[in-house]
Design an enzyme around this catalytic site. Structure first.
Site, PDB file in Angstrom:
ATOM      1  N   GLY B 482     -32.466 -10.895  -4.806  1.00 14.87           N
ATOM      2  CA  GLY B 482     -32.001 -11.055  -3.432  1.00 14.87           C
ATOM      3  C   GLY B 482     -33.118 -11.071  -2.410  1.00 14.87           C
ATOM      4  O   GLY B 482     -32.892 -11.288  -1.228  1.00 14.87           O
ATOM      5  N   ARG B 647     -48.473  -7.729   6.686  1.00 13.21           N
ATOM      6  CA  ARG B 647     -48.110  -9.118   6.955  1.00 13.21           C
ATOM      7  C   ARG B 647     -46.715  -9.416   6.398  1.00 13.21           C
ATOM      8  O   ARG B 647     -46.343  -8.941   5.334  1.00 13.21           O
ATOM      9  CB  ARG B 647     -49.111 -10.062   6.303  1.00 13.21           C
ATOM     10  CG  ARG B 647     -48.900 -11.510   6.752  1.00 13.21           C
ATOM     11  CD  ARG B 647     -49.611 -12.508   5.874  1.00 13.21           C
ATOM     12  NE  ARG B 647     -51.053 -12.318   5.819  1.00 13.21           N
ATOM     13  CZ  ARG B 647     -51.905 -12.769   6.745  1.00 13.21           C
ATOM     14  NH1 ARG B 647     -51.466 -13.435   7.787  1.00 13.21           N
ATOM     15  NH2 ARG B 647     -53.182 -12.559   6.603  1.00 13.21           N
ATOM     16  N   LYS B 652     -37.368 -14.487   7.819  1.00 10.44           N
ATOM     17  CA  LYS B 652     -35.933 -14.435   7.576  1.00 10.44           C
ATOM     18  C   LYS B 652     -35.596 -13.449   6.456  1.00 10.44           C
ATOM     19  O   LYS B 652     -34.770 -12.555   6.626  1.00 10.44           O
ATOM     20  CB  LYS B 652     -35.460 -15.846   7.191  1.00 10.44           C
ATOM     21  CG  LYS B 652     -34.082 -16.183   7.665  1.00 10.44           C
ATOM     22  CD  LYS B 652     -33.756 -17.655   7.400  1.00 10.44           C
ATOM     23  CE  LYS B 652     -33.850 -18.454   8.681  1.00 10.44           C
ATOM     24  NZ  LYS B 652     -33.136 -19.728   8.608  1.00 10.44           N
ATOM     25  N   GLN B 657     -34.264  -7.917   4.145  1.00  2.65           N
ATOM     26  CA  GLN B 657     -34.589  -6.749   3.326  1.00  2.65           C
ATOM     27  C   GLN B 657     -34.531  -5.467   4.142  1.00  2.65           C
ATOM     28  O   GLN B 657     -33.999  -4.454   3.694  1.00  2.65           O
ATOM     29  CB  GLN B 657     -36.000  -6.896   2.745  1.00  2.65           C
ATOM     30  CG  GLN B 657     -36.077  -7.833   1.571  1.00  2.65           C
ATOM     31  CD  GLN B 657     -35.305  -7.291   0.395  1.00  2.65           C
ATOM     32  OE1 GLN B 657     -35.646  -6.248  -0.151  1.00  2.65           O
ATOM     33  NE2 GLN B 657     -34.258  -7.964   0.031  1.00  2.65           N
ATOM     34  N   GLY B 720     -45.004  -4.432   1.382  1.00  2.00           N
ATOM     35  CA  GLY B 720     -43.776  -4.189   0.601  1.00  2.00           C
ATOM     36  C   GLY B 720     -42.661  -3.710   1.508  1.00  2.00           C
ATOM     37  O   GLY B 720     -42.848  -2.804   2.311  1.00  2.00           O
ATOM     38  N   GLY B 722     -38.984  -3.703   0.485  1.00  2.00           N
ATOM     39  CA  GLY B 722     -37.666  -3.513  -0.116  1.00  2.00           C
ATOM     40  C   GLY B 722     -37.087  -2.135   0.099  1.00  2.00           C
ATOM     41  O   GLY B 722     -35.868  -1.950   0.086  1.00  2.00           O
ATOM     42  N   GLU B 723     -37.963  -1.147   0.249  1.00  2.00           N
ATOM     43  CA  GLU B 723     -37.460   0.223   0.278  1.00  2.00           C
ATOM     44  C   GLU B 723     -37.674   0.962   1.588  1.00  2.00           C
ATOM     45  O   GLU B 723     -36.936   1.890   1.915  1.00  2.00           O
ATOM     46  CB  GLU B 723     -38.095   1.012  -0.875  1.00  2.00           C
ATOM     47  CG  GLU B 723     -37.611   0.502  -2.218  1.00  2.00           C
ATOM     48  CD  GLU B 723     -38.438   1.003  -3.382  1.00  2.00           C
ATOM     49  OE1 GLU B 723     -37.991   1.901  -4.084  1.00  2.00           O
ATOM     50  OE2 GLU B 723     -39.559   0.480  -3.574  1.00  2.00           O
TER      51      GLU B 723
END
Lengths: 162, 756, 331
Positions: B482, B647, B652, B657, B720, B722-723
């Site tokens: 995703g 960065r 989008k 995320q 990063g 995602g979290e």
């Protein structure tokens, strides 16, 4: 049964759900199985234009009906306005709930046009953001693409209104 | 986007793809139903499997009656420990072979009469149709000799033992004597927090289609880690890795739940081998809850001491979490307290209880999501005690170097995030008095909290191929859960090679491709980027080498570092040549380059990196909640997150995320909990009807911003994303509820009964 | 799910004949509850009689101003009916507060009346449940019971009734029309559902071979000012922790008509007769609303997990009556 405009003749046992008939027997895998309990909306399809959860429908009950899945929304290569808007507004991530969100959104706009109320309906009848959110609450998105989905629907509703 | 970001975009928009809000390359496939997920692959002769789950927490199977199940028309086989072919044991965990961490549990499924948790699969029914398999599974009768089981996390708290730390994951630490400092502090808070188990609940339930062809195995799987899965299957089924192909082009959500290998996958492969049929095992929603681990529950204490001016003199953060007797990962619950505040003294400890429950596993921001709830709630309470603005308290204690060890931060712009956020959110309009803001029957509250998540890079092997027509194919076995895996790597490759985005195709999701990192730890994009950059550079070097062979080439005598990749070729000022021209002249139809990082080299580099820097994504959450004065219902009405994430590759998908993390955090804050019956260890809400993930109506418009300043130590400067979005969210909500009502809810989720 | 025979009769006579003398037969409407329970193995009919082909899908005027709603009218259709929205807003609101649009489009009025509990121990075969297996015991009593009922419960069952629609129907004094081979009879809504007592497996007065054919709403002019308030764990698509269906008519500060029913707290849709008795004829105000709510809830039988429902129900009753009284906060 007609599925996305094509007549499908299917001999299934009565305990086969509409969802499993579509996915496993006809290979129409756009409708997704997220819970098989009517609790997530990933299996949403249109039966004669009305949105339903295909997981709780027995296929035999829909004998002779017109079923539309996400595969039936586009006209050939041309995407349905909602499909294009979902891409433009990034109303999707993993994509698994997306077919259900799309079918639901198509029917939701029709329901609103037909004057069906929701739990948050005000007298004005305007399709506000709160309206969209309430009316789409039967479709879970665990990736949390809700904002993009609502933006996409608003965009298309505004196009239609013009 | 902040002003800074917008300028960057304008400047680069003409030629660059990185940073732009590019549509997902798989958007069409996902919106038309064309994208096929694991369970949707059909093979001739495919049979269907269903699981039978144990109904006791611990014991031995005394008897199994499969007669009625076998009598169901269409049933092919009922596999139990009495007749199933053996699997090899799960590998011992080792940091030198990270794939050994892939075992969800250590249980030899259907290889033993032992039951280790309530829900463990004890039989697998294989049938011609999914309906027959599922019905027959309900007819398998099992009796057990029950053994004493420890399943009540809350009751076990006194028996918790100190967690063993490692260099990678310390389990505690001290700086000075925090207990003494706390006792002496003029202002202090000392709070106890609890968080329940959470389930990932990706909308796609785990599914496997396993096909044996002799000793060759093909597996269609919904996995976050293709390479680990393949290695794990090779170990468990005693075949070489090269005899296994794992296909996972689309993953219907993961969040950590598809990182390890769980029972369903192994049993599908086992059933296919036992029946000599292709077998599909698509877990039911209930089976997902019963066989795929969840986030550990926690009990935490955070005590803070400060001087009257708000400088922290003591920070104590201790936790109790669970692992299982049959596996599980100790979570770094107190991790945020290692990095967030410049306290004069710090005391950190993590303790564990071992339970007879299904092994816990990582779920979005393990440790940091639950740990930040406690720490950031306590900071808010301290601000209340001090009568100080909670943003000001945080800024006052913002460290210049990592608090525990004085290491430099590679990057940290939390101060800027709070400044931008406070302005944009209108934080200064907040009346600090509890219950002071109202809107009709709603009590209004505003809260803040810090987001923080460590950044890392894993090894990734990538090849890049360019043909004479200018088509570029990037190949790496990444997972698309995703995040837009193919989309962002295409942008990176397009920029690095100087070709149009449309010319780049990224192939992912197949173990035949060069080995990729897992989709976890917020590391997939950075890891993939490093591989893509390296492969693209090699490819450009090859192109330049070809060009330099020709006396006619304007690139003759040039070094790659002097050249700019653009317009489909390599250029130096006005001089340059397209790749097509270089290939044509050399009579080549394509160029290909790639490479891979060995595990030892990777570990050595990772450890060295770790010694030098502390690197992380961070951010500031601002939220507004409304609490019904009569019923205590909480609604989140406004959200702003300002992030320092280095960065951004795709504006989008990055926004998506970050929003997704916040949405999951809102669920964690207000409604999510797996309910384990403390008498039996059985999960009693294994459904999406009763495990309440947020629905559309729960989620307001979420404003996300980022500072867009690259990190100097990460590939392309990306940290990063995602979290980091989920960290701090539950605290921000709890703090806003505290502001609205005067009540500090320290036990998640903040359901209305806690506010009555 | 267990294999079954499927029949789809075309008329009511055929439908009731199909189940007559067939204890293993079940009527199937929209399937939103029965198909789920069949898949879970909780319901195991031998024969499924699909009644969705029967001509029971109209909403008709009754003499005197009431409405007769066919048992196969879909919940979604009912929410949108202008007569329902104008005369019985509490019913439209209750339906809209329930489930999702997709489920409302499928679910029938008759099926909604027969909706079964969401008690997790009822759904889980590993657990003891007197409702699923009479005499098996009740694991909810000493277990996780946050969602369970506090009114009308027994030592053998504390399951809450899950329907929103039924709460509104209880408040509106609806009448249920049922048919079997023995003929037609009418059951008042407030007597339609049974309390669990020692037989929690028997949930209604409906005989196994009786088919719900219609719901009649008597004329109730004061119901034009009625409201359904549902309190739950998320903003939408969740079962009620507490819900309140209320209609209130106040003249010169005194309550001249009132209807009150509670959901989420009762072993059946809970008509609050005691509260109504206290309110009727008395002053309309915070104090009387609170007193009435407390009186209704005085008999609550709580467990550690659901004790909060007493406070929540009181607060929700008072808030709902206050809104009806002052006209505030309809959003």
């Amino acid at each position: 049964m007609r599925v996305n405009g094509a007549v499908e003749s299917l001999d299934v046992q009565p305990w086969v759900s509409l969802l499993d008939a579509l996915r496993d027997r006809l290979g129409v895998t756009g409708p997704k199985k997220g819970c098989d309990q009517g609790a997530c909306g990933a299996c949403t399809v249109l039966a004669d234009g009305v949105r339903i959860n295909a997981c709780l429908a027995l296929a035999v009950q829909y004998d002779g009906r017109e079923i539309t899945t996400v595969e039936g929304l586009a006209s050939g290569e041309e995407l349905h306005p909602l499909q294009a808007a979902f891409i433009r507004h990034d109303g999707l991530q993993c994509g698994y709930c997306t077919p259900g969100q799309l079918c639901s959104a198509v029917a939701m706009l029709a329901e609103h046009r037909a004057g069906m109320p929701s739990a948050v309906t005000e007298r004005s009848g305007e399709l506000t953001e709160a309206e969209i959110r309430e009316r789409m609450s039967g479709n879970l998105c665990r990736c949390g693409a809700y904002n993009g989905i609502v933006d996409a629907i608003r965009d298309v509703a505004a196009q239609e209104a013009r | 986007m902040t002003t800074k970001y917008a300028e960057t975009e304008q400047r680069q928009a003409a030629v660059k793809h990185v940073g732009r809000p590019v549509d997902r390359v798989d958007g069409r496939a996902k919106t038309t139903g064309e994208a096929r997920y694991a369970a949707e692959h059909r093979h001739p002769g495919m049979a269907h499997a269903a699981l039978v789950h144990a109904t006791v927490a611990r014991g031995r199977i005394e008897s199994l009656d499969t007669e009625a199940a076998r009598a169901v028309p269409g049933v092919i086989e009922v596999l139990t420990h009495e007749n199933a072919p053996p699997m090899k044991p799960a590998p011992k965990r080792s940091l030198l072979n990270l794939s050994s961490l892939a075992s969800g549990t250590t249980v030899s499924y259907l290889g033993t009469d032992e039951v280790h948790w309530n829900g463990q699969p004890v039989a697998v029914v294989v049938a011609e149709t999914p309906e027959a398999a599922r019905h027959a599974a309900t007819l398998v009768r099992v009796t057990y000799r029950e053994l004493p089981a420890v399943v009540d996390f809350a009751a076990e708290e006194p028996n918790a033992v100190q967690q063993k730390g490692s260099m990678i994951q310390p389990a505690g630490g001290d700086k000075g004597d925090a207990a003494v400092a706390l006792a002496a502090a003029p202002v202090s808070v000392d709070l106890r927090f609890t968080t329940p188990p959470h389930h990932h609940n990706a909308i796609e339930p785990h599914a496997t289609v396993a096909v044996w062809d002799g000793d060759h195995l093909t597996v269609h799987e919904s996995t976050q880690h293709i390479a680990w899965l393949r290695r794990h299957l090779a170990l468990r089924f005693g075949i070489p890795e090269r005899a296994i192909r794992v296909l996972s082009p689309y993953v219907g959500g993961g969040f950590g739940g598809k990182y390890a290998v769980w029972a369903g996958t192994l049993l599908a492969v086992l059933a296919a081998r036992a029946t000599a049929r292709p077998v599909r095992l698509a877990l039911t929603r209930e089976a997902v809850h019963r066989t795929v681990g969840a986030r550990t529950p926690t009990v935490q204490r955070v005590a803070l001491g400060a001087d009257a001016g708000g400088d922290l003199t003591a920070l104590i953060h201790t936790s109790v979490a669970m692992t299982s007797r049959i596996g599980g990962m100790p979570e770094g619950v107190v991790s945020p307290s290692r990095h967030l505040y410049d306290a004069a003294t710090i005391h950190l400890r993590q303790r564990l209880v071992r339970l007879d429950l299904l092994a816990n596993t990582s779920m979005r921001a393990p440790g940091d999501s639950v740990g930040s709830f406690a720490l950031e709630s306590a900071m808010d309470e301290l601000a209340c005690e001090l009568g100080m603005d909670p943003v000001e308290l945080r800024m006052r204690n913002e460290p210049a170097r990592n608090p525990m060890d004085g290491k430099p931060f590679s990057h940290r712009m939390l101060r800027e995030a709070y400044e931008v956020g406070a302005e944009r959110f209108g934080w200064r309009e907040r009346d600090p008095g509890a219950g002071s803001m109202r809107d009709g029957r709603w009590l209004v509250g505003m809260g803040v909290a810090t987001a923080y998540h460590p950044s890392m890079v894993m090894p990734a092997a990538v090849t890049v191929r360019m043909d004479a027509g200018g088509e570029v194919v990037v190949r790496c076995a990444l997972q698309e859960i995703g995040v837009g895996a193919a989309t962002v790597q295409a942008q990176i490759a397009a920029d690095e090679l100087g070709v149009p985005l449309e010319a780049v195709r990224v192939e992912i999701g197949d173990s035949e491709l060069p080995e990729g990192p897992g989709a976890g730890g917020s590391a997939q994009t950075a890891s993939g980027a490093e591989g893509v950059l390296a492969a693209c550079r090699k490819l450009k070097e090859s192109a330049l080498a070809l060009a330099r062979r020709s006396p006619d080439s304007p690139l003759r005598g040039r070094r790659l570092d002097d050249l700019e990749a653009r317009d489909g070729g390599l250029h130096h000022g006005g001089d340059g040549e397209t790749y097509a021209a270089i290939l044509a002249r050399a009579g080549r139809d394509h160029l290909e380059a790639g490479g891979r990082t060995g595990m030892l080299k990777f570990l050595a580099r990772a450890l060295n990196d770790r010694r030098r820097w502390v690197k992380a994504a961070c951010g500031a959450h601002f939220c507004e909640v409304r609490v019904d004065q009569d019923t205590g219902e909480v609604r989140v009405s406004r959200w702003l997150g300002v992030f320092d994430i280095g960065r951004v590759i795709n504006a989008k998908t990055a926004a998506a995320q970050l929003r997704g993390g916040i949405v999951m955090g809102i669920g964690m804050a207000l409604s999510e909990a797996s309910q384990v019956d403390p008498r039996t260890g059985r999960i009693m809400n294994p459904s999406l009807a009763e495990y309440h993930v947020p629905v559309h109506a729960d989620v307001p418009p979420i404003d996300v911003q980022w500072l867009d300043v690259p990190d100097p130590t990460m590939p392309l400067g990306l940290l990063g994303i995602g979290e980091v979005g989920i960290t701090g969210v539950a605290a921000a909500v709890a703090n806003a509820v505290r502001h609205a009502t005067g009540k500090r809810v320290a036990d998640l989720p903040i359901t209305l009964d806690k506010l009555l | 799910m267990k294999p079954f025979a499927y029949v789809k009769p075309a008329d009511v006579a055929g439908a009731v004949r199909a189940v007559s003398g067939e204890p293993g037969a079940k009527f199937l409407g929209g399937g939103t509850n029965l198909v789920d329970l069949m898949r879970e193995g909780v319901e195991r009919p031998d024969t499924v009689v699909d009644v969705t082909g029967l001509p029971l899908d109209t909403i008709d005027e009754l003499p005197g101003g009431g409405l007769r709603i066919g048992a196969l009218v879909r919940n979604g259709t009912l929410t949108a009916d202008e007569r329902v929205r104008a005369r019985y807003p509490v019913l439209s609101q209750a339906l809209l507060a329930g489930a999702s649009a997709q489920l409302r489009n499928m679910a029938t009025v008759g099926g909604n009346l027969l909706q079964r509990t969401r008690c997790p121990y009822f759904y889980d075969h590993a657990a003891a449940c007197n409702k699923r297996e009479p005499g098996g015991g009740c694991d909810a009593l000493g277990g996780l019971n946050r969602s369970h009922a506090v009114l009308g419960v027994s030592g053998s069952c504390i399951a809450a009734h899950p329907s929103d629609m039924c709460v509104a129907l209880a408040a509106l004094d609806a009448v249920i029309e049922v048919e079997s081979v023995r003929g037609t009879r009418r059951i008042p809504m407030t007597g339609f559902h049974r309390l669990p007592g020692d037989t929690p497996e028997i949930e209604t007065e409906l005989a196994p071979d009786e088919l719900v054919t219609a719901v009649e709403l008597p004329s109730a002019p004061f119901a034009a000012r009625s409201r359904y308030r549902k309190v739950r764990d998320r903003a939408s698509y969740a079962f009620a922790l507490v819900s309140v269906a209320a209609a209130l008519e106040v003249r010169d500060g005194a309550v001249t008509a009132v209807r009150l029913a509670l959901g989420g707290v009762g072993a059946k849709p809970w008509r609050a007769h005691e509260a109504e008795r206290i309110l009727l004829g008395g002053p309309a105000g915070e104090e009387s609303f609170t007193r009435a709510a407390e009186a209704e809830l005085a008999g609550a039988d709580v467990r550690p997990g659901n004790a909060f429902k007493v406070h929540l129900a009181r607060a929700t009753v008072v808030a709902t009556l206050r809104e009806l009284n002052t006209g505030e906060g309809t959003a």
